[in-house]
Motif scaffolding. Structure first.
Motif, PDB file in Angstrom:
ATOM      1  N   ILE A  92     -25.931   9.252 -44.429  1.00 32.02           N
ATOM      2  CA  ILE A  92     -24.766   8.490 -43.975  1.00 32.02           C
ATOM      3  C   ILE A  92     -25.022   7.883 -42.599  1.00 32.02           C
ATOM      4  O   ILE A  92     -24.698   6.706 -42.348  1.00 32.02           O
ATOM      5  CB  ILE A  92     -23.520   9.390 -43.955  1.00 32.02           C
ATOM      6  CG1 ILE A  92     -23.136   9.795 -45.383  1.00 32.02           C
ATOM      7  CG2 ILE A  92     -22.350   8.687 -43.273  1.00 32.02           C
ATOM      8  CD1 ILE A  92     -22.046  10.840 -45.458  1.00 32.02           C
ATOM      9  N   CYS A  93     -25.615   8.679 -41.696  1.00 33.77           N
ATOM     10  CA  CYS A  93     -25.951   8.166 -40.351  1.00 33.77           C
ATOM     11  C   CYS A  93     -26.947   7.007 -40.447  1.00 33.77           C
ATOM     12  O   CYS A  93     -26.858   6.035 -39.677  1.00 33.77           O
ATOM     13  CB  CYS A  93     -26.532   9.281 -39.495  1.00 33.77           C
ATOM     14  SG  CYS A  93     -25.327  10.524 -38.998  1.00 33.77           S
ATOM     15  N   ILE A  96     -25.049   3.912 -41.379  1.00 30.69           N
ATOM     16  CA  ILE A  96     -24.276   3.448 -40.230  1.00 30.69           C
ATOM     17  C   ILE A  96     -25.186   2.723 -39.240  1.00 30.69           C
ATOM     18  O   ILE A  96     -24.826   1.664 -38.696  1.00 30.69           O
ATOM     19  CB  ILE A  96     -23.558   4.631 -39.545  1.00 30.69           C
ATOM     20  CG1 ILE A  96     -22.475   5.196 -40.460  1.00 30.69           C
ATOM     21  CG2 ILE A  96     -22.948   4.193 -38.210  1.00 30.69           C
ATOM     22  CD1 ILE A  96     -21.814   6.457 -39.941  1.00 30.69           C
ATOM     23  N   CYS A  97     -26.382   3.273 -39.012  1.00 31.29           N
ATOM     24  CA  CYS A  97     -27.349   2.632 -38.111  1.00 31.29           C
ATOM     25  C   CYS A  97     -27.751   1.257 -38.631  1.00 31.29           C
ATOM     26  O   CYS A  97     -27.892   0.296 -37.853  1.00 31.29           O
ATOM     27  CB  CYS A  97     -28.584   3.510 -37.951  1.00 31.29           C
ATOM     28  SG  CYS A  97     -28.303   5.001 -36.968  1.00 31.29           S
ATOM     29  N   SER A 110     -25.530  14.043 -44.522  1.00 33.55           N
ATOM     30  CA  SER A 110     -25.092  13.537 -43.220  1.00 33.55           C
ATOM     31  C   SER A 110     -26.134  12.586 -42.619  1.00 33.55           C
ATOM     32  O   SER A 110     -25.783  11.551 -42.034  1.00 33.55           O
ATOM     33  CB  SER A 110     -24.849  14.703 -42.253  1.00 33.55           C
ATOM     34  OG  SER A 110     -23.839  15.555 -42.730  1.00 33.55           O
ATOM     35  N   LEU A 111     -27.409  12.928 -42.769  1.00 32.63           N
ATOM     36  CA  LEU A 111     -28.481  12.065 -42.258  1.00 32.63           C
ATOM     37  C   LEU A 111     -28.508  10.733 -42.991  1.00 32.63           C
ATOM     38  O   LEU A 111     -28.733   9.676 -42.381  1.00 32.63           O
ATOM     39  CB  LEU A 111     -29.834  12.777 -42.402  1.00 32.63           C
ATOM     40  CG  LEU A 111     -30.061  13.986 -41.478  1.00 32.63           C
ATOM     41  CD1 LEU A 111     -31.384  14.668 -41.819  1.00 32.63           C
ATOM     42  CD2 LEU A 111     -30.044  13.548 -40.015  1.00 32.63           C
TER      43      LEU A 111
END
Length: 345
Positions: A34-35, A38-39, A31-32
């Motif tokens: 993927i984030c 996205i950032c 999840s980190l």
């Protein structure tokens, strides 16, 4: 009993929250990541949207024209029963060489014809039908994970390297590497139920189904290439590729290998199509880069790894085992190509 009945809802909610927390913790690293991606898109959208666009252009110009007709005619061949005959012809040699179910010759033929990730998909299908054990799924995966001739000869050899001869040499080394790799993991022979081969389809709509299936399969490949093209550019911008190439360049420099080859190798480990393009644009002699391309084609890169594991995890083939088989396949192919290149160049 009264206490349980009045508090059962509380216990159920607590249990659900506890289970969710465990799942969340397990998914936290991914999840980190993927984030983070996205950032990166939000911070510099122009740069990374262009990266995805470049990956799509690379796919549209170099990959799709080679893969689409290949997927299409292979689908037709399977539907008409032609591939079954090819698979049956390899029953005995495959069974004796690899201690695998004799019907795995069908998977071998389809993998050599169609390329990644058709071998993994067929293994998963046969496992779900109850025809293969987990042990035999692992065996068969060690020699049926290959790229197809249209990509290797057409895209890499003819389009990227401007040399059909180089493409044929690459595919020869690639196929031999897979076949020899299977001998390493043959183990003992186990008894399997007879496999029912896919039946011939007498379907008037076979042509339309083949086109639809081929388009969807090609688009999946294009999606992976586009996303991993962005990942490569992020890794380049963060100097991750440079750092890894620097570490790789040290041992390679002992053999007179240039920095461009080291960088192309790192890129290939992430996404093989763009990596092959980097090799082609490096300006290094074909005689030097062919063994590297051959070995890395056999490994496949992260993009193909994710595609294959999507299917192989369904038949309990562990990621560590898959990566081990691909590593040995890459080493075997690299050594074969070193010898064969001396003959042809």
């Amino acid at each position: 009993m009264y206490l349980y009945r009045n508090n059962s809802a509380f216990f159920d909610i607590y249990f659900d929250m506890f289970t969710l927390t465990k799942k969340a913790k397990k998914a936290l690293p991914l999840s980190l990541i993927i984030c983070f991606f996205i950032c990166c898109l939000v911070i510099n959208p122009q740069r990374y949207i262009q990266s995805i666009f470049s990956g799509m252009i690379l796919f549209a110009k170099n990959v799709a024209p080679a893969l689409f007709p290949f997927f299409f005619f292979t689908k037709l061949l399977t539907g008409l029963g032609g591939a079954n005959a090819l698979g049956k012809a390899l029953k005995k040699p495959v069974s004796r060489l690899y201690n695998a179910p004799s019907e795995s010759g069908y998977i071998l033929v389809m993998s050599l014809i169609s390329g990644y990730p058709i071998g993994a998909k067929l293994i998963s299908d046969f496992y779900e039908n109850g025809n293969f054990s987990i042990d035999n799924c692992k065996k068969v995966s060690s020699f049926t994970s290959t790229s197809g001739p249209l990509f290797v000869v057409g895209t890499v050899g003819t389009i990227m390297l401007s040399s059909p001869k180089a493409g044929y040499v690459l595919f020869l080394c690639h196929a031999l590497g897979a076949l020899i790799n299977g001998l390493i993991y043959r183990g003992r022979k186990s008894q399997e139920k007879a496999l029912s081969m896919p039946p011939t389809q007498n379907d008037d709509d076979l042509l339309n189904k083949s086109i639809t299936s081929s388009i969807l399969s090609v688009l999946v490949v294009g999606g992976y290439i586009a996303i991993f093209s962005m990942i490569i550019d992020i890794a380049i911008d963060l100097k991750i590729v440079d750092a890894l190439a620097f570490l790789l360049e040290k041992p390679l420099s002992l053999f007179g290998i240039s920095e461009q080859v080291a960088e192309a190798t790192v890129i290939s480990l992430i996404e093989i199509t763009r990596g092959c393009q980097a090799f082609a644009q490096s300006g290094v002699s074909i005689k030097i880069i062919l063994p590297f391309i051959a070995g890395l084609l056999s490994f496949g890169g992260l993009s193909i790894t994710f595609q294959s594991l999507t299917f192989l995890k369904g038949c309990k083939v562990k990621t560590s085992y898959y990566l081990l088989t691909k590593l040995t396949q890459a080493i075997v192919t690299f050594l074969i190509s070193l010898a064969i290149v001396q003959i042809f160049y």
